[in-house]
Scaffold this motif. Sequence first.
Motif, PDB file in Angstrom:
ATOM      1  N   LEU A  57       0.860  -1.179   0.000  1.00  0.00           N
ATOM      2  CA  LEU A  57       0.000   0.000   0.000  1.00  0.00           C
ATOM      3  C   LEU A  57       0.902   1.238   0.000  1.00  0.00           C
ATOM      4  O   LEU A  57       1.872   1.295   0.764  1.00  0.00           O
ATOM      5  CB  LEU A  57      -0.875  -0.006   1.258  1.00  0.00           C
ATOM      6  CG  LEU A  57      -1.832   1.188   1.403  1.00  0.00           C
ATOM      7  CD1 LEU A  57      -3.268   0.710   1.214  1.00  0.00           C
ATOM      8  CD2 LEU A  57      -1.715   1.851   2.761  1.00  0.00           C
ATOM      9  N   GLY A  58       0.608   2.197  -0.860  1.00  0.00           N
ATOM     10  CA  GLY A  58       1.422   3.412  -0.919  1.00  0.00           C
ATOM     11  C   GLY A  58       0.558   4.646  -0.694  1.00  0.00           C
ATOM     12  O   GLY A  58      -0.539   4.750  -1.251  1.00  0.00           O
ATOM     13  N   VAL A  59       1.059   5.564   0.131  1.00  0.00           N
ATOM     14  CA  VAL A  59       0.294   6.779   0.439  1.00  0.00           C
ATOM     15  C   VAL A  59       1.067   8.003  -0.027  1.00  0.00           C
ATOM     16  O   VAL A  59       2.208   8.219   0.379  1.00  0.00           O
ATOM     17  CB  VAL A  59       0.004   6.874   1.955  1.00  0.00           C
ATOM     18  CG1 VAL A  59      -0.724   8.169   2.279  1.00  0.00           C
ATOM     19  CG2 VAL A  59      -0.829   5.681   2.396  1.00  0.00           C
TER      20      VAL A  59
ATOM     21  N   PHE B  27      -3.809  13.859  -2.264  1.00  0.00           N
ATOM     22  CA  PHE B  27      -3.773  12.753  -1.319  1.00  0.00           C
ATOM     23  C   PHE B  27      -4.182  11.514  -2.093  1.00  0.00           C
ATOM     24  O   PHE B  27      -5.240  11.490  -2.727  1.00  0.00           O
ATOM     25  CB  PHE B  27      -4.713  12.993  -0.119  1.00  0.00           C
ATOM     26  CG  PHE B  27      -4.478  11.981   0.958  1.00  0.00           C
ATOM     27  CD1 PHE B  27      -3.530  12.197   1.948  1.00  0.00           C
ATOM     28  CD2 PHE B  27      -5.174  10.780   0.958  1.00  0.00           C
ATOM     29  CE1 PHE B  27      -3.266  11.230   2.910  1.00  0.00           C
ATOM     30  CE2 PHE B  27      -4.919   9.807   1.922  1.00  0.00           C
ATOM     31  CZ  PHE B  27      -3.969  10.031   2.902  1.00  0.00           C
ATOM     32  N   GLY B  28      -3.328  10.499  -2.088  1.00  0.00           N
ATOM     33  CA  GLY B  28      -3.633   9.304  -2.872  1.00  0.00           C
ATOM     34  C   GLY B  28      -3.235   8.030  -2.159  1.00  0.00           C
ATOM     35  O   GLY B  28      -2.285   8.017  -1.363  1.00  0.00           O
ATOM     36  N   VAL B  29      -3.999   6.974  -2.445  1.00  0.00           N
ATOM     37  CA  VAL B  29      -3.649   5.642  -1.936  1.00  0.00           C
ATOM     38  C   VAL B  29      -3.583   4.693  -3.130  1.00  0.00           C
ATOM     39  O   VAL B  29      -4.546   4.576  -3.892  1.00  0.00           O
ATOM     40  CB  VAL B  29      -4.692   5.139  -0.906  1.00  0.00           C
ATOM     41  CG1 VAL B  29      -4.409   3.672  -0.547  1.00  0.00           C
ATOM     42  CG2 VAL B  29      -4.674   6.002   0.354  1.00  0.00           C
ATOM     43  N   GLY B  30      -2.439   4.039  -3.287  1.00  0.00           N
ATOM     44  CA  GLY B  30      -2.280   3.062  -4.364  1.00  0.00           C
ATOM     45  C   GLY B  30      -1.997   1.703  -3.767  1.00  0.00           C
ATOM     46  O   GLY B  30      -1.388   1.600  -2.689  1.00  0.00           O
ATOM     47  N   ILE B  31      -2.442   0.668  -4.466  1.00  0.00           N
ATOM     48  CA  ILE B  31      -2.172  -0.699  -4.008  1.00  0.00           C
ATOM     49  C   ILE B  31      -1.581  -1.468  -5.188  1.00  0.00           C
ATOM     50  O   ILE B  31      -2.182  -1.523  -6.262  1.00  0.00           O
ATOM     51  CB  ILE B  31      -3.470  -1.365  -3.490  1.00  0.00           C
ATOM     52  CG1 ILE B  31      -4.018  -0.552  -2.308  1.00  0.00           C
ATOM     53  CG2 ILE B  31      -3.197  -2.815  -3.071  1.00  0.00           C
ATOM     54  CD1 ILE B  31      -5.368  -0.988  -1.783  1.00  0.00           C
ATOM     55  N   VAL B  32      -0.381  -2.019  -5.003  1.00  0.00           N
ATOM     56  CA  VAL B  32       0.284  -2.757  -6.090  1.00  0.00           C
ATOM     57  C   VAL B  32       0.779  -4.114  -5.567  1.00  0.00           C
ATOM     58  O   VAL B  32       0.928  -4.300  -4.360  1.00  0.00           O
ATOM     59  CB  VAL B  32       1.484  -1.966  -6.683  1.00  0.00           C
ATOM     60  CG1 VAL B  32       1.091  -0.569  -7.102  1.00  0.00           C
ATOM     61  CG2 VAL B  32       2.645  -1.889  -5.715  1.00  0.00           C
TER      62      VAL B  32
ATOM     63  N   ALA C 160       0.958  10.101 -14.523  1.00  0.00           N
ATOM     64  CA  ALA C 160       1.844  11.252 -14.768  1.00  0.00           C
ATOM     65  C   ALA C 160       1.961  12.135 -13.530  1.00  0.00           C
ATOM     66  O   ALA C 160       3.049  12.484 -13.102  1.00  0.00           O
ATOM     67  CB  ALA C 160       1.344  12.075 -15.955  1.00  0.00           C
ATOM     68  N   GLY C 161       0.844  12.474 -12.926  1.00  0.00           N
ATOM     69  CA  GLY C 161       0.857  13.340 -11.745  1.00  0.00           C
ATOM     70  C   GLY C 161       1.064  12.515 -10.475  1.00  0.00           C
ATOM     71  O   GLY C 161       1.383  11.322 -10.519  1.00  0.00           O
ATOM     72  N   ASP C 162       0.869  13.159  -9.348  1.00  0.00           N
ATOM     73  CA  ASP C 162       1.097  12.494  -8.062  1.00  0.00           C
ATOM     74  C   ASP C 162      -0.005  11.479  -7.777  1.00  0.00           C
ATOM     75  O   ASP C 162      -1.185  11.777  -7.975  1.00  0.00           O
ATOM     76  CB  ASP C 162       1.124  13.545  -6.948  1.00  0.00           C
ATOM     77  CG  ASP C 162       2.299  14.497  -7.107  1.00  0.00           C
ATOM     78  OD1 ASP C 162       3.169  14.226  -7.953  1.00  0.00           O
ATOM     79  OD2 ASP C 162       2.329  15.504  -6.379  1.00  0.00           O
ATOM     80  N   GLN C 163       0.374  10.318  -7.289  1.00  0.00           N
ATOM     81  CA  GLN C 163      -0.584   9.272  -6.901  1.00  0.00           C
ATOM     82  C   GLN C 163       0.122   8.238  -6.022  1.00  0.00           C
ATOM     83  O   GLN C 163       1.349   8.276  -5.873  1.00  0.00           O
ATOM     84  CB  GLN C 163      -1.231   8.601  -8.138  1.00  0.00           C
ATOM     85  CG  GLN C 163      -0.445   8.651  -9.441  1.00  0.00           C
ATOM     86  CD  GLN C 163       0.756   7.743  -9.484  1.00  0.00           C
ATOM     87  OE1 GLN C 163       0.713   6.666  -8.915  1.00  0.00           O
ATOM     88  NE2 GLN C 163       1.841   8.172 -10.138  1.00  0.00           N
ATOM     89  N   GLY C 164      -0.674   7.335  -5.441  1.00  0.00           N
ATOM     90  CA  GLY C 164      -0.136   6.402  -4.448  1.00  0.00           C
ATOM     91  C   GLY C 164       0.533   5.162  -5.036  1.00  0.00           C
ATOM     92  O   GLY C 164       1.401   4.570  -4.395  1.00  0.00           O
TER      93      GLY C 164
END
Length: 352
Positions: free
Chosen positions: A4-6, A13-18, A320-324
Amino acid sequence: MIILGVESTAHTFGVGIVTDQGEILANIKDSYTSLSKGMVPDDVVKHHERVAEDILKKALEEAKIEFWNIGLIAYSAGPGLDPCLWFGYKKVKEWNQDYGKKLVGVNHCCAHLSIGKLWNKLTDPVYLYVSGVNTQIIVEEGKYQVIGETLDLGLGNMLDKLGRIMDLGFPAGPKIEELAKKGKYIGLPYVVKGMDVSFSGILTRVQQLYQQKVTKKNILKLLGKSNALPYTTDIEHKQILTGLKKRLDEPISKEDLCFSVQETCFAMLAEVVERAMAHTGKKELLLVGGVGANQRFCEMLNVMCRERGAKFYKVPMSLAGDQGAMIAWEGFLKKESYGDIEVNPHWRTDEV
Ligand code: AMP
Ligand code: MG
């Protein structure tokens, strides 16, 4: 493993899951915008406070996982705005309180580079990283080396400042791109110093031009003509004059200024990045960062690469822009080297 990335360095404000295979399971974000102001740090934090819980919930739903499925939590430790970084860090600690997963503080700039490299399956490109605050030409030699950069403002911040002058709201980049489609070229300073670039003088000049009215005197000054208006003979000048005369006493058009700013600044970056490719012999260029969403910028870099037998790569708008997702992936790559490092607002790419 699921990571999980914040992201919480600035406006987003972003949350990504990889996954550890680089598959993006979710990438949910919300960005601060404003019609009347730029990024006021307290207002940005209030925005993040408002959206954070909902973004985590949506990301977990989209990835179809529960929080306990996560193996590693990455957060953006810097560079960025101090209050935003602290908000993200504290939020991550709060979310992790009952789970005790490993935390990895990552460098936001390196995360932009890593996700672009993953997406395009590249091994050793020249990176052009153009976001709000950063404008850097980077190569990887053991670690990232910054071989050219802005000496003052990042290009995105310059465009956003121009947006404030012209009342375009924040962020201004996409609106400037739209206006530029209907513009003509007006000469602006072109500021390349070795491998570095500078944008503040260009911004000052554009501000002066925007605030200048189109008067007879200014038309002549712009055209470099000393003869009186009705007697100019040069056909091209005559055409421009006719256009401008119709608008006497208006400010110089936003469209022309936006077009000219884009052409000038993008050409400056294309020049230094081409030199970087010539020096290093690298055959791949990767553009990352929010300004990379600009179609005209991509077109110019693509032409430059094609003409020198190289290949141009970019990332989709969503990356391209900011994200998690980029924070999660960078956290996975750096899991052995970094841990809970609190925040570092001035952390440079070449210090990682
Ligand atoms: P980042 O910090 O990487 O999220 O990038 C944000 C910056 O990208 C802001 O300064 C925006 O104004 C700029 N930006 C976003 N879209 C565009 C665009 N289409 N053209 C130029 N700049 C853009
Ligand atoms: Mg960024």
